[in-house]
Every structure is written in structure tokens, then in C-alpha cells.
Design a protein around this motif. Structure first.
Motif, PDB file in Angstrom:
ATOM      1  N   ARG A   1       0.822  -1.209   0.000  1.00 47.19           N
ATOM      2  CA  ARG A   1       0.000   0.000   0.000  1.00 47.19           C
ATOM      3  C   ARG A   1       0.856   1.259   0.000  1.00 47.19           C
TER       4      ARG A   1
ATOM      5  N   ARG B   1      -5.616   6.697  -4.077  1.00 46.94           N
ATOM      6  CA  ARG B   1      -6.171   5.356  -3.875  1.00 46.94           C
ATOM      7  C   ARG B   1      -5.184   4.255  -4.263  1.00 46.94           C
TER       8      ARG B   1
ATOM      9  N   SER C   1      -5.962  -6.510 -11.189  1.00 41.79           N
ATOM     10  CA  SER C   1      -4.871  -5.553 -11.098  1.00 41.79           C
ATOM     11  C   SER C   1      -5.297  -4.347 -10.272  1.00 41.79           C
ATOM     12  N   GLN C   2      -4.363  -3.435 -10.073  1.00 41.70           N
ATOM     13  CA  GLN C   2      -4.667  -2.169  -9.414  1.00 41.70           C
ATOM     14  C   GLN C   2      -4.586  -1.050 -10.449  1.00 41.70           C
ATOM     15  N   SER C   3      -5.013  -1.362 -11.650  1.00 42.21           N
ATOM     16  CA  SER C   3      -4.904  -0.414 -12.751  1.00 42.21           C
ATOM     17  C   SER C   3      -6.263   0.086 -13.213  1.00 42.21           C
TER      18      SER C   3
ATOM     19  N   ARG D   1      -9.218  -2.633 -13.003  1.00 39.75           N
ATOM     20  CA  ARG D   1     -10.297  -2.399 -12.051  1.00 39.75           C
ATOM     21  C   ARG D   1     -11.454  -1.660 -12.704  1.00 39.75           C
TER      22      ARG D   1
ATOM     23  N   SER E   1      -4.104 -11.564  -6.909  1.00 36.71           N
ATOM     24  CA  SER E   1      -5.403 -11.061  -6.431  1.00 36.71           C
ATOM     25  C   SER E   1      -6.526 -11.298  -7.408  1.00 36.71           C
TER      26      SER E   1
ATOM     27  N   LEU F   1      -4.062   3.581  -7.211  1.00 37.60           N
ATOM     28  CA  LEU F   1      -4.425   2.986  -8.497  1.00 37.60           C
ATOM     29  C   LEU F   1      -3.547   3.552  -9.610  1.00 37.60           C
TER      30      LEU F   1
ATOM     31  N   ARG G   1       1.101  -9.183  -9.120  1.00 33.56           N
ATOM     32  CA  ARG G   1       0.085  -8.717  -8.179  1.00 33.56           C
ATOM     33  C   ARG G   1      -1.312  -9.033  -8.699  1.00 33.56           C
TER      34      ARG G   1
ATOM     35  N   ARG H   1       2.172   1.890  -3.425  1.00 37.03           N
ATOM     36  CA  ARG H   1       1.119   2.276  -4.368  1.00 37.03           C
ATOM     37  C   ARG H   1       0.532   3.647  -4.054  1.00 37.03           C
TER      38      ARG H   1
END
Length: 339
Positions: free
Chosen positions: A30, A98, A69-71, A127, A66, A100, A62, A33
Motif C-alpha cells: 500500500r 487510492r 490488477s490495481q490499474s 479495475r 489477487s 491505483l 500482483r 502504491r
């Protein structure tokens, strides 16, 4: 210090970063990111540890871990248009806290290219996706619907049932430009446009409707070019319009750079603006307020669209219900010396 690293690549791992900084792997992730809930002192520790190890995040790993993604994907038709630069900056400002990542796809006003970008980006399980307008191939629409990835459309309103959109009425903007020229006493207004993407044509339709309502020939004085909008092209189209319709006394340009080029061409030809030809642009780009004469233009809420669209997408990701499906941010006519 003995470093273990990844068994397959030998690269530093997130676990090593967490161990060196004295935090859990989740907190380390976190912090790297940019998630705003992580204490600043912990963020600094994690960043120092990552830098000392030469750690680089592996978004593919990642996403695999999960199943997501965090994209966030943002698809725009141009990176050379100042309009989209302002919008992208605002999107980054919303998404960064956030944690992202913002992935940008430029499809150059080509729906086939956009379709390929959508296909490729969906493979990375983003996302969410921010789309420009509603004009895309049926295959692209099917892929987006089947993916279940939340989407928000920018720059236009409505367009599809249940689709979330943030923008303004392009058609009403065209009508506003026409009404302004008519109010200024123009009897023979014209329209100059380039690129001819769906939003340009919506503005053209609004302009034509207002002229028709005033009893004028809506298509009498138009120059429509498929080439990308530019200052140089604006000067060329202005000169061509005058050659064909020497009586034109007011012009609405689909973009400010065209109008800026026309002002420069008018100067070269000794044509007085607005005494002989009034001019109205669109988007109110930074240079427009400094032209000679200063350009009247329709100011569009570029940054606000990016910010509100990003916030709407975050709302979808957070499962918020009852969000407004269509956010009309409006536009503003900036009256200056050119009209």
C-alpha cells in the motif's frame, strides 16, 4: 545483508522490502502504491527500503495473486490535444491517493485501434475503464459488456442505456455558438471543422439547427476537413472558405487551434476581425485569451470532467448505489474581442 530475492528471477521481492522496513507485506504494498491511509513515516521507511534494494513492483504478479490488477485504463483519441491532457491530469489526481495506476491508451480517433486496445487491456483485468464518448465498434461494446469491468464515459452525455457518463451537450454548445453570432448581427455565418469525430459532428448539428431555426441555410457556408485540427489547417480552411463564400461574416470553428490559425490568416490578408468576420472557437485553449484580437470561445470543463469521471468510477468500484447516471457539467461562452 544476505538477500534471498525471487527464486525464479533473483530480483528483490516485496517480502524483502517489508522485512527491511519493519512492516507487513500488505502495508509495504500500500505504501508503494501511494494509498493515502498509510502513515507518512511508514511510507518513507518502505520507500527507503525499496530504493536500497532496487525493488521494482511486478503488477502482473500482483494481478495474478489477487485475480485483479490495481490499474485503471483511460482510453482517449489524442495525446496532442490539450483538452485530453487537462483531463488526464485530473484523473491522476483522483486515482493516485487510492494507489491505483492509470494506464493510458491513445487510439488516434480510430475505432479499430480502440477495439484492439480494449482487447489487450482487458487481458490485464483492470479495475475500471474510462472511455471517451460512445462511438466504438460493436465488438468493443460486446467485450466491455462481457468483461463486467466498470466503465464511465467522458465528454458526452447519454448515448447508451444504463451507461454512466460525465460531460456536457456537444450539440447545445454548437447551438450556443450560432446564437452568439446571430446576436452579434451576423447574417451569413459559416462553420469550419476538422477531424470530424462524433463530438465535432454533434456540435455541427447544433450549429445547423440554430441557423435553420433562424431561417438560414444551415449548410451554405461550411468547410469540413478530415485531417487533424491544427493552427496551420485553420488558416488554410479560412482562406478556402473566403474564396468560396466571400460574403461570410461570422464563423464558428470546431476547435480553438483552427480559429487561432484563421485569426493569423486574417491578419496576413488584412481582414478585420470582428468588423468583417466575427470568430468563435471551441475549448478555450490557453493561448486563445492572448490572441490579437482575443478569441471568443466556448470553455469546456476539461479538468472537471476528468475529476468527476474518476470519482464516479471509484464510486462504482466501492459499490455505491444511486449515483447519477449522467452528469452534465455544462460549458461557458467566453466572449472576447473576436466577436
Amino acid at each position: 545483508m544476505t538477500r534471498i530475492g525471487s527464486r525464479t528471477t533473483g530480483r528483490p521481492t516485496l517480502a524483502e522490502v517489508a522485512r527491511l522496513s519493519g512492516v507487513s507485506p500488505i502495508t509495504a504494498s500500500r505504501a508503494l502504491r501511494g494509498v493515502s491511509t498509510v502513515a507518512p513515516e511508514l511510507v518513507e521507511k518502505v520507500q527507503v527500503a525499496a530504493a536500497s534494494l532496487g525493488y521494482v513492483a511486478n503488477p502482473a504478479a500482483r494481478a495474478l495473486a489477487s485475480a485483479q490488477s490495481q490499474s485503471i485504463v483511460v482510453l482517449i483519441p489524442s495525446l496532442s490535444n490539450h483538452l485530453f491532457i487537462d483531463t488526464l491530469e485530473a484523473i491522476h489526481e483522483v486515482m493516485r491517493p487510492r494507489g491505483l495506476e492509470v494506464l493510458i491508451g491513445n487510439y488516434h480517433y480510430d475505432i479499430a485501434e480502440e477495439e484492439n486496445l480494449i482487447r489487450n487491456y482487458l487481458a490485464y483485468q483492470p479495475r475500471g475503464i474510462l472511455l471517451t464518448g460512445f462511438d466504438r465498434s460493436d465488438v468493443a461494446k460486446q467485450m466491455l459488456a462481457a468483461s463486467g469491468v466498470p466503465c464511465v464515459h467522458m465528454m458526452e452525455l447519454g448515448g447508451e442505456a444504463q451507461a454512466m457518463s460525465v460531460g456536457f451537450s456537444q450539440q447545445e454548445a454548437g447551438r450556443a455558438a450560432a446564437r452568439h453570432l446571430l446576436e452579434r448581427g451576423c447574417k451569413r455565418p459559416g462553420f469550419i471543422a476538422a477531424q470530424l469525430d462524433p463530438r465535432v459532428m454533434q456540435r455541427a448539428e447544433g450549429f445547423r439547427q440554430a441557423l435553420a431555426e433562424a431561417g438560414m441555410d444551415a449548410h451554405a457556408r461550411e468547410m469540413l476537413a478530415p485531417q487533424p485540427s491544427s493552427i496551420g489547417l485553420g488558416g488554410e480552411l479560412f482562406a478556402q472558405l473566403l474564396q468560396r463564400h466571400a460574403d461570410v461574416d461570422g464563423i464558428f470553428f470546431c476547435n480553438d487551434d483552427l480559429a487561432q490559425g484563421a485569426i493569423l490568416e486574417a491578419l496576413r490578408q488584412g481582414i478585420k476581425v470582428p468588423q468583417q468576420v466575427a470568430m468563435v472557437g471551441f475549448n478555450d485553449l490557453p493561448a486563445s485569451a492572448h490572441m490579437v484580437p482575443r478569441l471568443t470561445s466556448i470553455r469546456t470543463p476539461r479538468a472537471a470532467i476528468g475529476r468527476c469521471a474518476a470519482q464516479a468510477l471509484l464510486g462504482l468500484l466501492d459499490g455505491k448505489r444511486g449515483q447519477v447516471q449522467s452528469q452534465d457539467l455544462g460549458f461557458e461562452l467566453m466572449v472576447r474581442e473576436s466577436s
